[in-house]
Design an enzyme around this catalytic site. Sequence first.
Site, PDB file in Angstrom:
ATOM      1  N   PHE A  14      13.884   8.220   0.505  1.00 20.28           N
ATOM      2  CA  PHE A  14      12.985   7.059   0.673  1.00 20.28           C
ATOM      3  C   PHE A  14      13.187   5.989  -0.417  1.00 20.28           C
ATOM      4  CE2 PHE A  14       8.419   5.777  -0.490  1.00 20.28           C
ATOM      5  CZ  PHE A  14       8.510   4.567   0.153  1.00 20.28           C
ATOM      6  N   GLY A  16      15.165   6.008  -2.967  1.00 21.26           N
ATOM      7  CA  GLY A  16      16.585   5.845  -3.265  1.00 21.26           C
ATOM      8  C   GLY A  16      17.270   4.866  -2.317  1.00 21.26           C
ATOM      9  N   THR A 126       7.047  11.163 -11.938  1.00 25.40           N
ATOM     10  CA  THR A 126       5.902  10.860 -11.075  1.00 25.40           C
ATOM     11  C   THR A 126       4.600  10.890 -11.865  1.00 25.40           C
ATOM     12  OG1 THR A 126       4.551  11.804  -9.283  1.00 25.40           O
ATOM     13  CG2 THR A 126       5.990  13.327 -10.421  1.00 25.40           C
ATOM     14  N   ASP A 127       3.614  10.143 -11.374  1.00 33.63           N
ATOM     15  CA  ASP A 127       2.278  10.181 -12.005  1.00 33.63           C
ATOM     16  C   ASP A 127       1.658  11.573 -11.902  1.00 33.63           C
ATOM     17  OD1 ASP A 127       1.708  10.138  -9.256  1.00 33.63           O
ATOM     18  OD2 ASP A 127       0.345   8.418  -9.357  1.00 33.63           O
ATOM     19  N   GLU A 128       2.169  12.389 -10.975  1.00 35.61           N
ATOM     20  CA  GLU A 128       1.535  13.694 -10.737  1.00 35.61           C
ATOM     21  C   GLU A 128       1.707  14.652 -11.908  1.00 35.61           C
ATOM     22  OE1 GLU A 128       1.833  15.234  -6.840  1.00 35.61           O
ATOM     23  OE2 GLU A 128       2.087  13.262  -5.940  1.00 35.61           O
ATOM     24  N   TYR A 150       5.186  21.480  -7.193  1.00 34.88           N
ATOM     25  CA  TYR A 150       5.981  20.245  -7.196  1.00 34.88           C
ATOM     26  C   TYR A 150       5.825  19.518  -8.526  1.00 34.88           C
ATOM     27  CZ  TYR A 150       6.712  15.245  -6.766  1.00 34.88           C
ATOM     28  OH  TYR A 150       7.072  13.945  -7.022  1.00 34.88           O
ATOM     29  N   LYS A 154       8.545  18.701 -11.478  1.00 40.22           N
ATOM     30  CA  LYS A 154       8.867  17.347 -11.953  1.00 40.22           C
ATOM     31  C   LYS A 154       8.606  17.220 -13.448  1.00 40.22           C
ATOM     32  CE  LYS A 154      10.095  14.109  -9.955  1.00 40.22           C
ATOM     33  NZ  LYS A 154      11.491  13.642  -9.666  1.00 40.22           N
ATOM     34  N   LYS A 189       4.600  12.453   4.563  1.00 35.33           N
ATOM     35  CA  LYS A 189       3.712  11.861   3.572  1.00 35.33           C
ATOM     36  C   LYS A 189       2.605  11.090   4.271  1.00 35.33           C
ATOM     37  CE  LYS A 189       6.049  13.358   0.109  1.00 35.33           C
ATOM     38  NZ  LYS A 189       6.786  12.656  -0.898  1.00 35.33           N
ATOM     39  N   LEU A 190       1.495  10.919   3.552  1.00 34.11           N
ATOM     40  CA  LEU A 190       0.272  10.397   4.171  1.00 34.11           C
ATOM     41  C   LEU A 190       0.501   9.204   5.113  1.00 34.11           C
ATOM     42  CD1 LEU A 190      -2.928  10.614   4.178  1.00 34.11           C
ATOM     43  CD2 LEU A 190      -2.848   8.748   2.556  1.00 34.11           C
ATOM     44  N   TYR A 207      -7.438  16.021   4.305  1.00 32.51           N
ATOM     45  CA  TYR A 207      -7.730  17.251   3.570  1.00 32.51           C
ATOM     46  C   TYR A 207      -9.078  17.126   2.854  1.00 32.51           C
ATOM     47  CZ  TYR A 207      -2.646  18.209   3.964  1.00 32.51           C
ATOM     48  OH  TYR A 207      -1.364  18.431   4.410  1.00 32.51           O
ATOM     49  N   ASN A 249      -8.167   8.339   0.324  1.00 34.38           N
ATOM     50  CA  ASN A 249      -7.350   8.664   1.501  1.00 34.38           C
ATOM     51  C   ASN A 249      -8.017   8.196   2.792  1.00 34.38           C
ATOM     52  OD1 ASN A 249      -5.450   9.835  -0.161  1.00 34.38           O
ATOM     53  ND2 ASN A 249      -6.286  11.898   0.071  1.00 34.38           N
ATOM     54  N   ARG A 273      -6.086  21.032   0.741  1.00 35.26           N
ATOM     55  CA  ARG A 273      -4.856  21.485   0.066  1.00 35.26           C
ATOM     56  C   ARG A 273      -5.292  22.294  -1.161  1.00 35.26           C
ATOM     57  NH1 ARG A 273      -1.190  16.585  -2.139  1.00 35.26           N
ATOM     58  NH2 ARG A 273      -0.175  16.717  -0.107  1.00 35.26           N
TER      59      ARG A 273
HETATM   60  P1  TYD Z   1       0.940  12.812  -0.011  1.00 37.12           P
HETATM   61  O1  TYD Z   1       1.469  11.689   0.807  1.00 37.12           O
HETATM   62  O2  TYD Z   1       1.372  14.197   0.299  1.00 37.12           O
HETATM   63  O3  TYD Z   1       1.240  12.441  -1.535  1.00 37.12           O
HETATM   64  P2  TYD Z   1       0.736  13.171  -2.898  1.00 37.12           P
HETATM   65  O4  TYD Z   1       0.125  14.467  -2.582  1.00 37.12           O
HETATM   66  O5  TYD Z   1       2.025  13.321  -3.616  1.00 37.12           O
HETATM   67  O6  TYD Z   1      -0.206  12.191  -3.528  1.00 37.12           O
HETATM   68  O7  TYD Z   1      -0.634  12.800   0.062  1.00 37.12           O
HETATM   69  C1  TYD Z   1      -1.382  11.685  -0.358  1.00 37.12           C
HETATM   70  C2  TYD Z   1      -2.834  12.075  -0.269  1.00 37.12           C
HETATM   71  O8  TYD Z   1      -3.174  12.284   1.108  1.00 37.12           O
HETATM   72  C3  TYD Z   1      -3.156  13.366  -0.987  1.00 37.12           C
HETATM   73  O9  TYD Z   1      -4.452  13.268  -1.584  1.00 37.12           O
HETATM   74  C4  TYD Z   1      -3.184  14.397   0.131  1.00 37.12           C
HETATM   75  C5  TYD Z   1      -3.676  13.596   1.327  1.00 37.12           C
HETATM   76  N1  TYD Z   1      -3.206  14.062   2.647  1.00 37.12           N
HETATM   77  C6  TYD Z   1      -4.127  14.407   3.640  1.00 37.12           C
HETATM   78  O10 TYD Z   1      -5.367  14.313   3.442  1.00 37.12           O
HETATM   79  N2  TYD Z   1      -3.652  14.859   4.838  1.00 37.12           N
HETATM   80  C7  TYD Z   1      -2.326  14.990   5.090  1.00 37.12           C
HETATM   81  O11 TYD Z   1      -1.961  15.441   6.226  1.00 37.12           O
HETATM   82  C8  TYD Z   1      -1.382  14.622   4.073  1.00 37.12           C
HETATM   83  C9  TYD Z   1       0.097  14.743   4.321  1.00 37.12           C
HETATM   84  C10 TYD Z   1      -1.870  14.157   2.865  1.00 37.12           C
END
Ligand code: TYD
Length: 335
Positions: A14, A16, A126-128, A150, A154, A189-190, A207, A249, A273
């Site tokens: 992505f 890259g 990453t900020d994570e 993850y 990182k 990803k979201l 989530y 979110n 999650r």
């Molecule tokens: P994500 O895109 O996996 O990025 P990161 O976890 O690296 O921040 O998720 C972004 C946010 O969205 C994170 O708080 C988890 C949430 N999320 C959901 O609620 N449902 C989903 O199906 C996904 C993929 C993410």
Amino acid sequence: MLPKKLLVTGGAGFIGSNFVRFWLEQHEDCSIAVLDKLTYAGSVENLEGAEKDPRCTFVQGDVCDRDVVDALMAEADAVVHFAAETHVDRSILAAGDFIQTDVFGTFVLLESAREHRVDGFVHVSTDEVYGELLEGWAKETAPLMPRNPYSASKAGGDRMAYAFFATYGVPTIITRGANTYGPYQYPEKLVPFFVTRAVRDEPLPLYGDGRQVREWLHVSDHCGAIEVLLERGEPGQVYNVAASNERRNIEMARIILDELGKSESLLRFVKDRPGHDRRYALDCSKLHSLGWRPKADFDAEIRATIRWYAKHRDWCECALARSKAYFEEQYADRA
Ligand code: TYD
């Protein structure tokens, strides 16, 4: 001085692939070697527009493979290291690939960079790595408290990049970027995942309570920050990269539904999650002191991104088809 010959790892992923296009557009007199393993998340299609450019060469290979890395490193002035396993949910199901690529792969690249004495090495972290931040904004000096496999992987690569600066003088610069959005992101990803669900009138699985906060950075701004750091970043330093766009979110999900003209009845609250970080937030004053500022307008660009995924349904379906088993496992009890 900007490097002329770049090695870009993960250049078919992505950020890259967006970076490769960005660099070729901005720098006429340059060459780029892309090294990418083409896992489920990478595709040469992502390099659309760059793949036929004579200044760009593509090599399918693994950053863990020292021979492949050495051959490319010998020709490079500088490295931008994007290659990584990046999806938190996958790391929770199976962490091994994350440790292999994000920690060991980074180590292999650093060893090779050391031997070949490259002039620059941007390690894209990453900020994570800071873990969740319930209030305030993390400076680069904040403790690293990664909470999932993850982000722990990182953090390992991030600190290994620093160790190679401190110990051997490899001129590493580390970026810690916020959640990035834009075209060509793998639809797990979201943003792209929710768009692909919404266009099919499938529910959007939020989530937990959906009130977790992420900062959103347009991919063009992420690329611009790396360019500034290649030009005038200080080796051995870490730079946060974000654009002050904090959103819950559920707000992101609502923007997606609104842009696509879909009903909010598609929102679903599902099982959380494990170890879900509540909030990430970055203090970017250090990068600002180099003169970098984000340019993208969040409201306009997030909607343009949503439209891009809605328009590229074939690209999304094709990408999703590479990961059927993952989606079944991840969302089986979250439908
Ligand atoms: P994500 O895109 O996996 O990025 P990161 O976890 O690296 O921040 O998720 C972004 C946010 O969205 C994170 O708080 C988890 C949430 N999320 C959901 O609620 N449902 C989903 O199906 C996904 C993929 C993410």
